[in-house]
Design a protein around this motif. Structure first.
Motif, short mmCIF file in Angstrom:
data_model
loop_
_atom_site.label_atom_id
_atom_site.label_comp_id
_atom_site.label_asym_id
_atom_site.label_seq_id
_atom_site.Cartn_x
_atom_site.Cartn_y
_atom_site.Cartn_z
N LEU A 26 46.28 41.08 -4.78
CA LEU A 26 45.84 41.58 -3.47
C LEU A 26 44.35 41.30 -3.27
O LEU A 26 43.92 40.89 -2.19
N LEU A 27 43.55 41.52 -4.31
CA LEU A 27 42.12 41.28 -4.19
C LEU A 27 41.85 39.83 -3.83
O LEU A 27 41.01 39.53 -2.96
N VAL A 28 42.57 38.90 -4.49
CA VAL A 28 42.34 37.48 -4.21
C VAL A 28 42.68 37.17 -2.75
O VAL A 28 41.91 36.52 -2.04
N VAL A 29 43.84 37.68 -2.28
CA VAL A 29 44.25 37.35 -0.91
C VAL A 29 43.25 37.90 0.10
O VAL A 29 42.93 37.26 1.10
N TYR A 30 42.71 39.12 -0.17
CA TYR A 30 41.81 39.71 0.83
C TYR A 30 40.40 39.15 0.76
O TYR A 30 39.76 38.92 1.77
N TYR A 31 39.90 38.96 -0.47
CA TYR A 31 38.47 38.68 -0.56
C TYR A 31 38.13 37.23 -0.86
O TYR A 31 37.01 36.80 -0.63
N ILE A 32 39.07 36.45 -1.39
CA ILE A 32 38.76 35.04 -1.68
C ILE A 32 39.81 34.16 -1.02
O ILE A 32 40.49 33.39 -1.70
N PRO A 33 39.98 34.24 0.30
CA PRO A 33 41.10 33.51 0.91
C PRO A 33 41.04 31.99 0.71
O PRO A 33 42.08 31.35 0.67
N SER A 34 39.84 31.41 0.56
CA SER A 34 39.84 29.95 0.36
C SER A 34 39.57 29.59 -1.10
O SER A 34 39.35 28.43 -1.42
N GLY A 35 39.59 30.59 -1.99
CA GLY A 35 39.48 30.29 -3.40
C GLY A 35 38.07 30.02 -3.87
O GLY A 35 37.14 29.87 -3.07
N VAL A 36 37.92 29.95 -5.18
CA VAL A 36 36.61 29.66 -5.75
C VAL A 36 36.13 28.30 -5.28
O VAL A 36 34.95 28.10 -4.98
N ALA A 37 37.05 27.34 -5.19
CA ALA A 37 36.67 26.00 -4.75
C ALA A 37 36.05 26.06 -3.35
O ALA A 37 35.05 25.39 -3.07
N GLY A 38 36.62 26.88 -2.47
CA GLY A 38 36.09 27.02 -1.13
C GLY A 38 34.67 27.58 -1.15
O GLY A 38 33.78 27.09 -0.45
N ILE A 39 34.46 28.60 -2.01
CA ILE A 39 33.12 29.20 -2.10
C ILE A 39 32.12 28.19 -2.64
O ILE A 39 31.02 28.02 -2.11
N MET A 40 32.54 27.45 -3.70
CA MET A 40 31.63 26.47 -4.30
C MET A 40 31.22 25.42 -3.28
O MET A 40 30.05 25.03 -3.19
N GLU A 41 32.20 24.98 -2.50
CA GLU A 41 31.88 23.95 -1.51
C GLU A 41 30.92 24.48 -0.45
O GLU A 41 29.99 23.78 -0.03
N LYS A 42 31.15 25.73 -0.05
CA LYS A 42 30.28 26.30 0.98
C LYS A 42 28.85 26.36 0.47
O LYS A 42 27.90 25.98 1.16
N VAL A 43 28.71 26.86 -0.77
CA VAL A 43 27.37 26.95 -1.36
C VAL A 43 26.73 25.56 -1.44
O VAL A 43 25.57 25.35 -1.07
N TYR A 44 27.51 24.57 -1.87
CA TYR A 44 27.01 23.22 -2.05
C TYR A 44 26.52 22.64 -0.71
O TYR A 44 25.42 22.12 -0.60
N PHE A 45 27.38 22.79 0.32
CA PHE A 45 27.01 22.21 1.62
C PHE A 45 25.80 22.90 2.21
O PHE A 45 24.95 22.28 2.83
N ARG A 46 25.72 24.24 2.00
CA ARG A 46 24.57 24.94 2.55
C ARG A 46 23.30 24.46 1.86
O ARG A 46 22.28 24.20 2.52
#
Lengths: 315, 288
Positions: A284-304
């Motif tokens: 449940l935690l993953v579905v609510y708080y990391i909907p695009s996964g760790v990969a999504g977060i890493m990419e966001k950080v990288y692009f920013r």
């Protein structure tokens, strides 16, 4: 291949070559008991994401494919050598996936989810019934001389294969078709894509990998019975790891499987009575708080970071 | 003949389990994969009432129904409504709600395992035979069937002959238009979801009077309820009742003539037939 891709390929191969030396480490038995589940779940989660990532069709049937591969090992070994069982396991996994796909993937995704939800349980019932009535035994002994290091190497080879296949599919017509289907199925159909065929083919690839993983893992257990082979937790853990890592990148499930499998070892040994509950909560935690996964977060950080650098250099 | 009547008795109980899910899926648009766990919760509550207080298991209905209603209301309000708001499209909501209820079902199984352990449970209640047309049937099954019929009739009356029932039907047909005629759609959906959970839990109380259950059996009933809902056509109560009777009879036939361990396989067989020949449901019109 572009130059960038060649560099990536060399890096990946080098990483795999290094990983292949883990069994020759000192104290390798303890390390292997940790890396085998990690590698296994990496292969399962990556092959799950091959299909469910781009299409958004949630498959809850990994345990069924895994179980088919695991369960056929013992009877198959009586009539053929070990190395021949693996391709047959892959074929049976693909065949089961084709059957499920032919019945549900022509219709809407809901039918697919429902069908996969109970599939492992249903196959388990049928096999148990068959064994009780016609074979006279429940469960089989697996007699084959394969040690943990060999299992690990096989899993590693499978991981390399799943990345290769995933990469090839991504740049093929099939991969392109699947991405269109995932974005808008109606558009895909109107631009002349045989959507059912594309989905079924990809699901077969995914099912074949899960079945081979099941077959490869079986020699770890001396005795195997239906309830062990068709364990619904496998389906569940695969989905949670893939989602945690992120399903829109080929390497996503890897960054989900490693931390999750490690945490899981700790949890399973410290709170054996609460594992199922903790698993549900983690999901449940993953579905609510990391909907695009760790990969999504890493990419966001990288692009920013890249954007900021660009603004600095332009400013 | 005996097989057919036993099948109908079982199908009657399945009908209300499926009706609970149908309210949740047809009106609130949540495909609840944790519906079977709600049923198991009802079964455990009945077991507890019988074992600890030696009351009739139907006493459990008195607090299972309100308890499940409140619990499901909270689930919808705090777990699912945020998803409804976050979702950009119907498909996105479908994927998210499937994942969340799937996770929820595992969390609930975990709680059952922690509280009750992993063994099988059953208790004996009214297990004496009644004679009907020359054959014998368990009294517990007959009583469960009639209670299920009563619950079905009450739901039917509510949905078809009251003002709030009409609002529920309107939301089920088209949530956007329902909002335009001054129906509070989120409130109605919450109510339908909570009621669906309560109905499923009461189905668990009924089933526990004649079936053995354990903590992880919920998924089987989720499957059966889903198959019934699909077979009857989503949102079609009449279809769901017929489908439940068909499933009950098929299962009984397979259990008696082939093997009692194949009940889920027979449900799958029906599912496959429906998928191949009538994917729009028994009475559904094809929508091309």
């Amino acid at each position: 291949m572009t130059r960038k891709e060649v560099i990536y390929a060399v890096l990946v191969l080098a990483a795999f070559a290094v990983l292949a030396f883990i069994p020759s480490l000192p104290n390798s038995a303890a390390v292997l008991s940790l890396v085998i589940p990690i590698t296994m779940y990496t292969v399962l989660a990556t092959s799950w994401a091959l299909f469910s990532g781009p299409t958004h069709y949630i498959s809850l049937a990994t345990a069924a494919f895994y179980g088919v591969g695991a369960y056929m090992m013992a009877p198959a070994l009586e009539v053929m050598p070990y190395w021949m069982v693996l391709p047959i396991a892959a074929l049976s996994g693909a065949l089961l996936a084709a059957l499920v796909g032919a019945m549900t993937l022509r219709l809407s995704g809901v039918y697919f989810v429902i069908f996969t939800l109970g599939l492992a349980e249903m196959v388990r019932q049928v096999i148990t019934w068959y064994q009780n009535n016609f074979a006279g035994t429940r469960g089989n002994y697996v007699f084959v001389d394969i040690n943990d290091a060999q299992i690990y190497w096989q899993l590693l080879a499978l991981a390399l294969l799943v990345y290769l296949v995933g990469w090839l599919i991504n740049r093929s017509r099939l991969g392109f078709a699947i991405r269109i289907i995932g974005n808008d199925e109606l558009v895909a159909r109107h631009s002349g894509i045989n959507t059912a065929r594309a989905k079924i083919l990809l699901f077969m690839v995914s099912g074949a990998f899960a079945a081979v993983v099941g077959a490869v893992m079986t020699p770890r257990f001396v005795y195997i019975e239906p309830a062990m082979a068709f364990n619904p937790e496998v389906s569940f853990l695969v989905v949670i790891m893939a989602l945690l890592g992120g399903v829109h990148r080929l390497w996503g499930p890897l960054v989900g499987a490693i931390p999750f499998a490690l945490t899981w070892e700790v949890i399973a040994s410290n709170f054996p009575a609460q594992t199922v509950l903790l698993m549900g909560i983690a999901f449940l935690l993953v579905v609510y708080y990391i909907p695009s996964g760790v990969a999504g977060i890493m990419e966001k950080v990288y692009f920013r970071a890249r954007q900021q650098r660009r603004e600095v250099s332009h400013g | 003949m005996q097989i057919l009547i036993t099948g109908i008795l079982l199908g009657g109980v399945y009908a209300i389990v499926a009706m609970g899910l149908s309210l949740q899926y047809g009106v609130a648009r949540i495909m609840n994969l944790a519906s079977g766990e709600m049923l198991v919760a009802g079964a455990f509550a009945a077991f507890w009432v019988v074992m600890a207080h030696s009351f009739s298991p139907y006493v459990a209905l008195l607090w299972v129904v309100p308890g499940a209603f409140v619990f499901n209301w909270l689930i919808y309000r705090y777990l699912l409504l945020p998803l409804v708001r976050r979702a950009k499209s119907r498909g996105q909501l479908e994927v998210d709600s499937i994942l969340v209820t799937f996770g929820l079902s595992f969390a609930l199984v975990g709680i059952f395992l922690m509280v009750f352990g992993g063994s099988f449970f059953n208790y004996s209640y009214l297990s004496r035979p009644v004679e009907f047309m020359g054959s014998r049937y368990g009294l517990n099954r007959v009583v469960a069937f009639w209670i299920a019929v009563a619950i079905c009739a009450a739901l039917w009356y509510w949905i078809h002959y009251t003002r709030s029932g009409m609002a529920i039907r309107a939301v089920s047909v088209d949530p956007v238009s329902a909002g335009l005629v001054a129906i509070d759609v989120p409130r109605m959906s919450t109510f339908a979801f909570a009621l669906g959970g309560a109905v499923a839990a009461s189905g668990g109380v009924l089933l526990s009077t004649f079936l053995t259950f354990d903590a992880s059996v919920g998924i089987v009933f989720t499957m059966k309820a889903l198959i019934i809902v699909i077979m009857g056509g989503v949102g079609d109560m009449r279809g769901a009742i017929v489908a439940a009777l068909v499933l009950g009879m098929t299962e009984t036939v397979v259990a008696r003539l082939v093997d009692p361990g194949l009940t889920l396989a027979s449900a799958y067989l029906l599912f496959v037939l429906v998928l191949l020949f009538r994917p729009q449901g028994l009475f559904g019109r094809s929508t091309t």
